[in-house]
Design an enzyme around this catalytic site. Structure first.
Site, PDB file in Angstrom:
ATOM      1  N   CYS A 182       3.928  18.218  -3.037  1.00 30.41           N
ATOM      2  CA  CYS A 182       3.165  17.050  -3.350  1.00 30.41           C
ATOM      3  C   CYS A 182       2.460  16.453  -2.127  1.00 30.41           C
ATOM      4  O   CYS A 182       1.375  15.936  -2.250  1.00 30.41           O
ATOM      5  CB  CYS A 182       4.103  16.049  -3.983  1.00 30.41           C
ATOM      6  N   ARG A 228       4.473   9.376  -3.102  1.00 25.03           N
ATOM      7  CA  ARG A 228       3.865  10.310  -4.046  1.00 25.03           C
ATOM      8  C   ARG A 228       4.906  11.014  -4.900  1.00 25.03           C
ATOM      9  O   ARG A 228       4.567  11.633  -5.895  1.00 25.03           O
ATOM     10  CB  ARG A 228       3.021  11.337  -3.287  1.00 25.03           C
ATOM     11  N   TRP A 283       7.300  18.774  -4.665  1.00 26.96           N
ATOM     12  CA  TRP A 283       7.655  18.399  -6.037  1.00 26.96           C
ATOM     13  C   TRP A 283       7.660  19.708  -6.810  1.00 26.96           C
ATOM     14  O   TRP A 283       6.619  20.331  -7.016  1.00 26.96           O
ATOM     15  CB  TRP A 283       6.634  17.419  -6.588  1.00 26.96           C
ATOM     16  N   ASN A 298      -0.087  22.603  -1.736  1.00 20.09           N
ATOM     17  CA  ASN A 298      -0.088  21.805  -2.955  1.00 20.09           C
ATOM     18  C   ASN A 298      -0.903  22.543  -3.996  1.00 20.09           C
ATOM     19  O   ASN A 298      -1.962  23.102  -3.680  1.00 20.09           O
ATOM     20  CB  ASN A 298      -0.715  20.428  -2.716  1.00 20.09           C
ATOM     21  N   GLY A 299      -0.472  22.501  -5.251  1.00 18.93           N
ATOM     22  CA  GLY A 299      -1.215  23.162  -6.312  1.00 18.93           C
ATOM     23  C   GLY A 299      -0.390  24.269  -6.942  1.00 18.93           C
ATOM     24  O   GLY A 299       0.829  24.371  -6.744  1.00 18.93           O
ATOM     25  N   GLU A 335       1.946   1.056 -22.752  1.00 18.87           N
ATOM     26  CA  GLU A 335       2.081   0.933 -21.308  1.00 18.87           C
ATOM     27  C   GLU A 335       3.409   0.273 -20.924  1.00 18.87           C
ATOM     28  O   GLU A 335       4.065   0.684 -19.968  1.00 18.87           O
ATOM     29  CB  GLU A 335       0.901   0.140 -20.738  1.00 18.87           C
ATOM     30  N   LYS A 341       6.265   2.071 -18.590  1.00 21.75           N
ATOM     31  CA  LYS A 341       6.781   1.495 -17.357  1.00 21.75           C
ATOM     32  C   LYS A 341       8.299   1.456 -17.364  1.00 21.75           C
ATOM     33  O   LYS A 341       8.949   1.751 -16.369  1.00 21.75           O
ATOM     34  CB  LYS A 341       6.228   0.081 -17.152  1.00 21.75           C
ATOM     35  N   GLU A 368       9.615   4.994 -16.868  1.00 16.18           N
ATOM     36  CA  GLU A 368       9.332   5.582 -15.565  1.00 16.18           C
ATOM     37  C   GLU A 368      10.334   5.171 -14.496  1.00 16.18           C
ATOM     38  O   GLU A 368      10.754   5.998 -13.680  1.00 16.18           O
ATOM     39  CB  GLU A 368       7.925   5.169 -15.099  1.00 16.18           C
ATOM     40  N   HIS A 426       7.038   2.869 -40.835  1.00 19.90           N
ATOM     41  CA  HIS A 426       6.814   4.208 -41.400  1.00 19.90           C
ATOM     42  C   HIS A 426       7.723   5.230 -40.723  1.00 19.90           C
ATOM     43  O   HIS A 426       7.281   6.322 -40.331  1.00 19.90           O
ATOM     44  CB  HIS A 426       5.349   4.607 -41.263  1.00 19.90           C
ATOM     45  N   LYS A 473       3.065  10.618  -7.698  1.00 18.42           N
ATOM     46  CA  LYS A 473       2.007   9.627  -7.829  1.00 18.42           C
ATOM     47  C   LYS A 473       0.707  10.255  -8.305  1.00 18.42           C
ATOM     48  O   LYS A 473       0.030   9.729  -9.177  1.00 18.42           O
ATOM     49  CB  LYS A 473       1.791   8.916  -6.490  1.00 18.42           C
TER      50      LYS A 473
END
Length: 608
Positions: free
Chosen positions: A2, A27, A74, A100-101, A481, A485, A488, A504, A603
């Site tokens: 990361c 991150r 990561w 990274n990637g 949202e 939060k 997370e 429902h 991040k």
């Protein structure tokens, strides 16, 4: 992924690299490592926090050198283990690499390299790239990197060193951010400006398929096909104090409380109440195209997707134009229909989100006008879109996005008003809405002043492992949202949904004492929300309501109430989200979690 940091200069690399890794901790990562050239390549790795790596370095005598690379990982390919951590070293030439990637064709390359006699010791795609560079190396590291990158598919930001070339650092990028900080007789490479700014304010961003070869005396940049290119060195729009805690316990709390200031910055110079107009210089050139557009698509991921959903409501409500929201990760694989007059707006804090970038490229290739709503100046989305609007909220360090979300909603509101005023909205109505928008930062501060009350209420529910967040209209995305939060950073299971959808099926989950958060502000569907609240209460749910100041009736329907100031319904998400951010923050702290470094999260998600 990361985090990447690399250094070449006349100072000892290790302290600079360690400082850079600490700057990049926000991150998200699971392991870390460092390599330096000092007569040979020396590597230290550790699973866990950067502090664990720092302790290992202190007990590793002789880890010296003025050329080095460092990385926070990561995990994508291979478990979280010390061997799988970066840097990875080849088996022939003393080549060390951080990455990274994702290298998508790593499996076939690994098979070919094993047939060529290379011995692999990890499960990672990154080690394959290190071995490929080794296979092509004949004394010229830059050429070997160029050749290797011509053979790989996927995304990468890499930094490479070789013990046979102790005065050279080679870096390259495609689809994952990387910048080069330029100092006096030294260079600092990083995946984020926060790791550079303490040492120099001058830097340039590598473009896709570009390779930069750096010595202490200078640098030169080419494409992977060895065509020379000239990067533009610029001043970083970042100050050191912006990425420091400044007396707050956590970056997330700091950024929640920065929102009155960040929103003022987002709005500054863009609202003309006297003329009843929104001024967006970043899209002004395309104003006529936007007015004539037949369809708007908004694509994003995570928190940015929730902001985009509010943008959909805004564009349809204010600008009277068809709009739809797409998960960016699904858009490119759906064979989407892009007709004449389609505008694709992509929303991302970092401007580097891989899924969102891919959706952008798909829409652009099919002829859509593309707009970017991003925070990071010069990011990939900012460069690849036809036009766009910056958030201007400042760096966001906390992994859980807060001020970027309200900045995104503010920008999308202004974009909808920009189009609406040129289509159907009168100057009078526009001026009234602009006046209301200018009050939002002060109203956000009013909500923030209730943080202690929100903490006290939250403390009564933190032992509950299942929550619901419900809203309607503009505040349905806010419910999503709020749930995100809480998930997370507190690791509490939470679901957000339209309040009417609850009956429902999900109503079966409600049991005695279950916390259910309703966004119940005064608006078009207020009475409907009250009915939904009763459905929850009759089944034993405990209702926490976010309501409009002065609403005394709501106290008859909820165990606890968080009040927000009155404002036009279309602006309410910028207020109603604040107590939900604080609820999630306080829940995480009360449960003893590391708020700024939630487990498994990064991040900036620069892989698909």
């Amino acid at each position: 992924m990361c985090g990447i940091v690399a250094y070449i200069g006349n100072r000892q690399a290790a302290p600079i690299l360690m400082e850079g890794l600490k700057r990049l901790e926000y991150r998200g990562y699971d392991s870390a490592g460092m390599a330096a050239i000092n007569g040979g390549v020396h590597v230290v790795k550790a699973v866990g926090r950067v502090s664990v790596l720092e302790e290992k370095l202190e007990s590793t005598p002789g880890f010296r050198g003025s050329l080095g690379i460092a990385h926070t990982r990561w995990a994508t390919h291979g478990a979280v283990t010390e061997p799988n951590a970066h840097p990875h070293v080849d088996d022939r030439h003393g080549i060390a690499l951080i990455h990274n990637g994702i290298i998508e064709n790593y499996a076939s390359l690994r098979t070919w390299l094993e047939e060529r006699g290379h011995n692999f010791v990890t499960e990672t795609d990154t080690e394959v790239l290190a071995m490929l560079i080794s296979e092509l190396y004949d004394g010229d590291l830059e050429a070997a990197v160029q050749g290797a990158l011509r053979e790989v598919t996927g995304a990468y930001a890499i930094a490479v060193i070789c013990e046979k070339e102790p005065d050279r650092l080679v870096v390259a990028r495609k689809g994952s951010p990387l910048m080069v900080g330029v100092g006096p007789s030294e260079y600092i490479v990083a995946s984020d400006a926060s790791a550079i700014i303490a040492h120099t304010s001058r830097a340039f961003t590598l473009d896709d398929y570009h390779v930069c070869s750096i010595s202490r005396d200078g640098f030169h940049t080419t494409t992977i096909d060895n065509t020379p290119v000239t990067p533009r060195v610029q001043e970083l729009e970042l100050e050191l104090e912006q990425i420091e805690l400044g007396g707050y316990e956590h970056f997330m709390l700091k950024e929640i409380f920065e929102q009155p200031k960040s929103l003022r910055t987002t709005l500054r110079g863009r609202l003309d109440q006297r003329e009843g107009r929104v001024v967006l210089g970043g899209v002004g050139e395309f104003a006529r195209d936007l007015v004539k557009s037949r369809r708007f698509i908004l694509a994003a991921q995570g928190t940015a997707l929730h902001a985009a959903m509010i943008g959909e409501y805004l564009i349809e409500d204010l600008a009277k134009a068809p709009a739809e929201v797409e998960y960016a990760s699904e858009f490119r694989y759906r064979n989407p229909i892009i007709e004449d007059g389609t505008v694709m707006t992509v929303v991302s804090q970092s401007g580097e989100t891989a899924d969102t970038l891919a959706a952008l490229h798909e829409a652009r290739d099919r002829g859509a006008l593309t707009l970017g709503v991003v925070n990071v100046v010069g990011s990939s989305i900012a460069r690849d879109t036809d036009a766009g609007v910056y958030l201007r909220v400042g760096p966001e360090i906390g992994v859980a996005s807060t001020k970027a979300f309200t900045g995104q909603v503010a920008v999308l509101t202004m974009l909808a008003m920009f189009i609406a005023r040129r289509r159907f909205m009168s100057a009078h109505d526009s001026a009234k809405l602009i006046a209301a928008m200018e009050r939002i930062p002060e109203q956000v501060q009013t909500v923030l002043n209730e943080s202690d009350h929100i903490r006290e209420v939250t403390s009564r529910y933190i032992d509950r492992e299942n929550w619901l967040f419900l809203g309607r209209g503009y505040n349905y995305p806010v419910a999503l949202e709020g749930a995100l939060k809480l998930k997370e950073i507190s690791y509490i299971h939470a679901e957000g949904m339209p309040a009417a959808e609850m009956k429902h099926g999900p109503i079966a989950l409600i049991n005695d004492g279950m916390p259910v958060v309703f966004i119940a502000t005064r608006g078009a569907q207020y009475d409907k929300v009250l009915s939904n609240i009763q459905e929850v209460r009759t089944r034993g749910g405990r209702v926490i309501a976010v309501a409009t100041e002065g609403d005394k009736e709501i106290r008859n329907h909820a165990e606890d109430v968080f009040y927000v100031p009155d404002c036009p319904e279309c602006l309410s998400p910028m207020l109603t989200v604040i107590p939900l951010q604080l609820l999630a923050y306080h829940a995480a702290v009360l449960r003893g979690h590391d708020v700024d470094k939630p487990r498994n999260l990064a991040k900036s998600v620069t892989v698909e």
